[in-house]
Write an enzyme that holds these catalytic residues in place. Structure first.
Site, short mmCIF file in Angstrom:
data_model
loop_
_atom_site.label_atom_id
_atom_site.label_comp_id
_atom_site.label_asym_id
_atom_site.label_seq_id
_atom_site.Cartn_x
_atom_site.Cartn_y
_atom_site.Cartn_z
CG ASP A 1 20.19 -29.43 31.52
OD1 ASP A 1 20.50 -30.24 30.65
OD2 ASP A 1 19.32 -30.12 32.31
CE LYS B 1 15.70 -33.64 25.94
NZ LYS B 1 15.52 -32.90 27.00
CB THR C 1 19.62 -35.46 26.60
OG1 THR C 1 19.42 -34.40 25.70
CG2 THR C 1 18.77 -35.66 27.83
CD GLU D 1 27.26 -52.93 39.88
OE1 GLU D 1 28.29 -53.14 40.60
OE2 GLU D 1 26.12 -52.97 39.64
NE ARG E 1 14.20 -41.33 25.42
CZ ARG E 1 13.91 -40.52 25.10
NH1 ARG E 1 13.54 -40.17 23.94
NH2 ARG E 1 13.84 -39.41 25.98
CE1 TYR F 1 24.80 -54.52 36.22
CE2 TYR F 1 23.48 -56.33 35.46
CZ TYR F 1 23.84 -55.20 36.05
OH TYR F 1 22.60 -54.44 36.56
C1 LIG Z 1 15.32 -33.31 28.08
C2 LIG Z 1 15.93 -32.55 29.55
C3 LIG Z 1 16.32 -33.18 30.56
C4 LIG Z 1 15.90 -34.76 30.77
O1 LIG Z 1 16.32 -35.48 30.03
P1 LIG Z 1 15.51 -37.05 30.18
O2 LIG Z 1 16.53 -37.81 29.33
O3 LIG Z 1 14.16 -36.99 29.74
O4 LIG Z 1 15.48 -37.47 31.56
C5 LIG Z 1 17.05 -32.52 31.45
N1 LIG Z 1 17.46 -31.39 31.28
C6 LIG Z 1 16.63 -30.64 30.23
C7 LIG Z 1 17.20 -29.00 29.98
C8 LIG Z 1 15.92 -31.34 29.38
O5 LIG Z 1 15.35 -30.40 28.04
#
Ligand SMILES: *Cc1c(COP(=O)(O)O)cnc(C)c1O
Length: 418
Positions: free
Chosen positions: A202, A231, A228, A58, A237, A56
């Protein structure tokens, strides 16, 4: 010393063990075209399953609320330093549990409930967290959306500018889950400056392409960038937030204690490894091959009469409007699954069908490129997709394609598994 007991997963819980084995074989023998998925390396998987699960911590490195952080601090600093170096960022926070919480942290840092945000419409390729009514971001903020131009399938920067000047959003959001083109970050910056908005990019989908130099880097232009890590970036993840130093405090406070408790330290380890891998020449090659494969697949599908939104792609994903093929997105996705090709049904710009059975499908090349597919394999995928579209109810045909798919896949080792 007592006799050694077998405490492996296999002996403790055969049900979970067997599901893991079964998923390995599924991921080995199918063609995975879900644009948001990938195969992480063995090293990343290993880093995620360590005793850092037991900790942990924090707070942040050097400023924790718990003692005993010598290794956690070093691990998180490593991930932070690598993230900053890879993307040229002034500040990095590697603690968000996933992409959606990372985006919430940005809202928490910069906006108050009721404030206006401007982002890409979900049905035009935006993300739920960009102000969809189904998401807390659409319930708690005044979300305004820009659309793709219905004729070109492209972002219309004049329209974005017009909406930004009309609504004066607190946050201008650039980024998507299903837009097959690159973004003009200089344009977005200009619009943000003109309208007094914070520019929030994003890059969840295309961060790996940015890391590998196959997509423009938003970091120099944006006030804050979320991504993220699982991807195109090919990590575990998780998520990260990159921002200018002036926003560092606000972002860190928003993640912890604003939204989260302790960071997932084992995931931090996996992120650190993925960032190291993403800084290599091999990853540069990978990122460019992802785009090259997407372009090849797009050209092959186009030649077979598939209608591609925007006419093609210059990133890792392709969006197809199946209306002219006489099959819905969901029917096609289900038939393809039976044929060993896994992707998702998707809305298309100007969608006239319900979201759970829309007109389109989305496909991406990150996973298949990770296992070494190239031009020849893209051609075969296009042939199979064409065969499935014209004969989607023929279960024998689908099963026969699935066997051919498995045979092709058996020639390509799977990262992290084989
Ligand atoms: C996949 C995605 C997210 C969210 O990701 P999670 O890990 O599934 O919560 C946010 N923004 C965009 C543009 C995404 O493609």
């Amino acid at each position: 010393m007592t006799a050694q007991t077998d405490n492996t997963l296999k002996s403790i819980d055969s049900e979970v063990f067997n599901l893991v084995r079964s998923e390995e074989s599924y991921q080995r023998s199918t063609i995975r075209l879900i644009a948001s998925e990938n195969y992480t390396s063995r090293a990343v998987l290993e880093a995620c399953g360590t005793v850092f699960q037991n900790k942990y911590s924090e707070g942040y490195p050097g400023a924790r609320f718990y003692q005993g952080q010598i290794n956690c601090d070093a691990l998180e600093r490593l991930a932070i330093d690598r993230a900053k170096a890879l993307f040229g960022a002034e500040h990095a926070n590697v603690q968000p549990y996933s992409g959606s919480p990372a985006n919430l942290a940005v809202y928490l840092a910069f906006a108050k409930p009721g404030d206006t945000i401007l982002g890409l419409n979900l049905s035009h390729g935006g993300h739920l967290t960009h102000g969809s009514k189904a998401s807390v971001t659409g319930k708690w903020f005044n979300a305004v959306h820009y659309n793709l131009n219905p004729d070109t399938g492209l972002l219309d920067y004049d329209e974005i500018r017009r909406l930004a000047l009309e609504h004066r959003p607190k946050l201008l959001i650039a980024g998507h889950s299903a837009y097959p083109r690159q973004l003009d970050f200089a344009k977005f910056r200009e619009i943000a400056d003109e309208s007094g908005a914070i520019l929030f990019v994003d890059m969840a989908h295309f961060a790996g392409l940015v890391a590998g130099g196959a997509h423009a880097n938003p970091v120099p232009f944006a006030d804050v960038v979320t991504t993220t890590t699982h991807k195109t970036l090919r990590g575990p993840r998780g998520a990260m937030i990159l921002c200018k130093e002036v926003h560092a405090k606000a972002i860190d406070k928003a993640v912890f204690p604003g939204l989260q408790g302790g960071p997932h330290n084992s995931t931090t380890g996996g992120i650190a490894v993925a960032l190291k891998e993403a800084a290599t020449p091999a990853f540069k090659e990978y990122a460019h091959a992802v785009v090259a494969n997407a372009k090849t697949l797009a050209a092959e599908l186009s030649a077979k009469g598939f209608k591609l939104v925007s006419g093609g792609t210059d990133n890792h994903l392709i969006l197809i409007d199946l209306t002219n093929k006489g099959i819905t997105g969901k029917e096609m996705a289900i038939a393809l699954e039976a044929a060993g090709i896994v992707l998702n049904y998707n809305t298309v710009p100007g969608e006239t069908r319900p979201a759970f059975d829309p007109s389109g499908i989305r496909l991406g090349t990150p996973s298949v490129t990770s296992r070494g597919f190239g031009v020849g394999e893209m051609k075969r995928i296009a042939e199979w997709m064409d065969a499935v579209a014209s004969d989607a109810k023929n279960t024998d045909k689908l099963a026969s394609i699935a066997r051919d798919v498995a045979t092709l896949c058996s020639g390509f080792p799977v990262p992290g598994i084989d």
